[in-house]
Design an enzyme around this catalytic site. Structure first.
Site, mmCIF file in Angstrom:
data_model
loop_
_atom_site.group_PDB
_atom_site.id
_atom_site.type_symbol
_atom_site.label_atom_id
_atom_site.label_comp_id
_atom_site.label_asym_id
_atom_site.label_seq_id
_atom_site.Cartn_x
_atom_site.Cartn_y
_atom_site.Cartn_z
ATOM 1 N N LYS A 197 0.853 -1.195 0.000
ATOM 2 C CA LYS A 197 0.000 0.000 0.000
ATOM 3 C C LYS A 197 0.883 1.236 0.000
ATOM 4 C CE LYS A 197 -3.998 2.159 0.612
ATOM 5 N NZ LYS A 197 -3.513 3.390 -0.018
ATOM 6 N N LYS A 253 5.119 1.762 8.849
ATOM 7 C CA LYS A 253 3.892 2.422 9.295
ATOM 8 C C LYS A 253 2.723 1.431 9.353
ATOM 9 C CE LYS A 253 3.219 6.261 7.258
ATOM 10 N NZ LYS A 253 2.832 7.266 6.238
ATOM 11 N N LYS A 302 5.281 2.530 -2.711
ATOM 12 C CA LYS A 302 5.268 3.948 -3.080
ATOM 13 C C LYS A 302 5.425 4.031 -4.597
ATOM 14 C CE LYS A 302 5.032 6.818 -0.521
ATOM 15 N NZ LYS A 302 3.915 7.643 0.030
ATOM 16 N N SER A 360 -7.306 5.232 4.205
ATOM 17 C CA SER A 360 -7.224 4.456 2.971
ATOM 18 C C SER A 360 -7.546 2.985 3.226
ATOM 19 C CB SER A 360 -5.829 4.578 2.361
ATOM 20 O OG SER A 360 -5.637 5.842 1.774
#
Length: 408
Positions: free
Chosen positions: A67, A91, A103, A340
């Site tokens: 993600k 994270k 990313k 998200s």
């Protein structure tokens, strides 16, 4: 020269020193699982073709689908994409989300694009990485200089090559396409939720707390607005042009309007925000803002990283010796990825089983994570970054061990 990724990974050494059992997971996280670099073709309104480098990094998939956001920036690079994918991995582990880290980026100046060109750019990115972006493999989202409209265009490109599951591969979409109202401003608001929960642990009271904010974009404005509503006094804000101040507290609505109109009344250069006398310095603009070169000039008690990698590792020892506490990015900008996740979860559950009470679930996830870090920091001599890294690494290490990755 040490790479951006190596600098960030080097911070894990303190975690391994505190818990030697984490050495295998530190080694596993030192390199990305997958980094894809491709060339994107854009037809400008003039008819000329422009070519731009584009990347997608799936850094680690131990916890599930990767993600991570997609940014449009003229100075981005493969090194930046890898570093940000690494941070997203940590994270998601910290928040106990069923995601790995990723990313994406396109090396381009977004301000030079017309509306038509921008749509084409985002659509082309979706097409270019349609072999990677899937709800069960890799999920994209907005990032620096991208918006829900860009996600709509990206989804259009992805749908050229994918089935109906494509909507689950993009979060941060417009609400009429399955996006959540919660997602707007979630990063800035989430930072205030975490700060409010940890205020006592940081030795501050949010009501009356004097805060300086670097960044007058989406995250910085939302943080300032939410902090002001909680009673904080926003004494200064800055963007790339300059710094604005009011010792009695800036009116954040007026700041936002003036920013949009281009009528901000700057009183200092942009970098002056860093030496502002304040209880908290919130960094909500760019990476590597604080370094060894300017860390001695800071005049705050606490730094909050809302921008990813806002504090360069070369400043860590200086800040530690000055007793300046750092609220790390993987905790304080977690509101966005949490929102998200809930959008992705809503897609997975389907219209017949919607996720109820979205805001409460979002807030509870942030508060629970903040509480966990507060408990861990007791073994870290009040080093909040180290506490967050330890917590995230232990989670990832347990999963890797359960999968038998470290067996001889």
């Amino acid at each position: 020269m040490t790479s951006l990724l190596d600098q960030s990974v080097s911070r894990l050494d303190l975690a391994v020193e505190a818990d030697p059992d984490l050495k295998p997971i530190r080694r596993l996280l030192s390199l990305p699982h997958e980094l894809v670099e491709r060339e994107l073709t854009l037809k400008r309104d003039s008819g000329k073709l422009q070519y731009a480098r584009a990347w997608r990094c799936r850094y680690n998939a131990l916890k599930g689908p990767t993600k991570g956001g997609v940014r449009f920036a003229p100075n981005t690079s493969s090194e930046e994409v890898k570093r940000l994918g690494f941070l997203m991995t940590l994270k998601c582990a910290l928040l106990d989300l069923p995601f790995g880290g990723a990313k994406g980026a396109v090396k381009i100046e977004p301000g030079s694009l017309s509306t038509k060109e921008r749509y084409q750019l985002a659509e082309a990115y979706g097409e270019l990485f349609s072999d990677m972006l899937r709800p069960d493999q890799d999920v994209a989202a907005p990032d620096v200089a991208t918006s829900s409209e860009d996600m709509e265009a990206m989804l259009a490109g992805l749908e050229h090559y994918a089935n109906g599951d494509a909507r689950g591969a993009i979060t941060g979409k417009p609400e009429d396409m399955g996006g959540l109202a919660l997602r707007k401003g979630a990063t800035g608001r989430g930072a205030v939720v975490v700060l409010d929960r940890l205020a006592d642990d940081y030795g501050i009271e949010l009501d009356g707390c004097r805060i300086a904010v670097q960044g007058i974009g989406k995250a910085g404005l939302q943080f300032a607005e939410s902090a002001a509503k909680a009673g904080a006094c926003i004494v200064a804000m800055a963007d790339s042009t300059g710094t604005i101040r009011d010792e009695d507290g800036l009116d954040i609505d007026e700041v936002g309007e003036a920013k949009a109109d281009g009528t901000l009344d700057y009183t200092d250069e942009s970098d002056a925000i860093l030496s502002t006398d304040a209880d908290i310095l919130c960094l909500a603009a760019i990476s590597d803002t604080v370094s060894a070169g300017n860390a001695p000039d800071l005049n705050c008690r606490i730094i909050l990283e809302i921008a990813n990698a806002a504090v360069n590792p070369d400043a860590d020892d200086i800040l530690r010796n000055r007793d300046i506490q750092v609220g790390p990015d993987i905790l304080f900008n977690a509101g966005g990825v949490t929102a998200s996740y809930l959008e992705w979860l809503s897609f997975r559950k389907g219209a017949k089983n919607p996720v109820n009470d979205i805001h409460a679930l979002w807030r509870d996830r942030l508060v629970t994570t903040a509480d966990a870090i507060a408990a861990t920091v007791e073994e870290c001599e009040q080093d909040w970054r180290l506490a967050a890294l330890l917590y995230a690494l232990r989670d990832l290490n347990a999963i890797a061990e359960a999968q038998g990755l470290f067996e001889a």
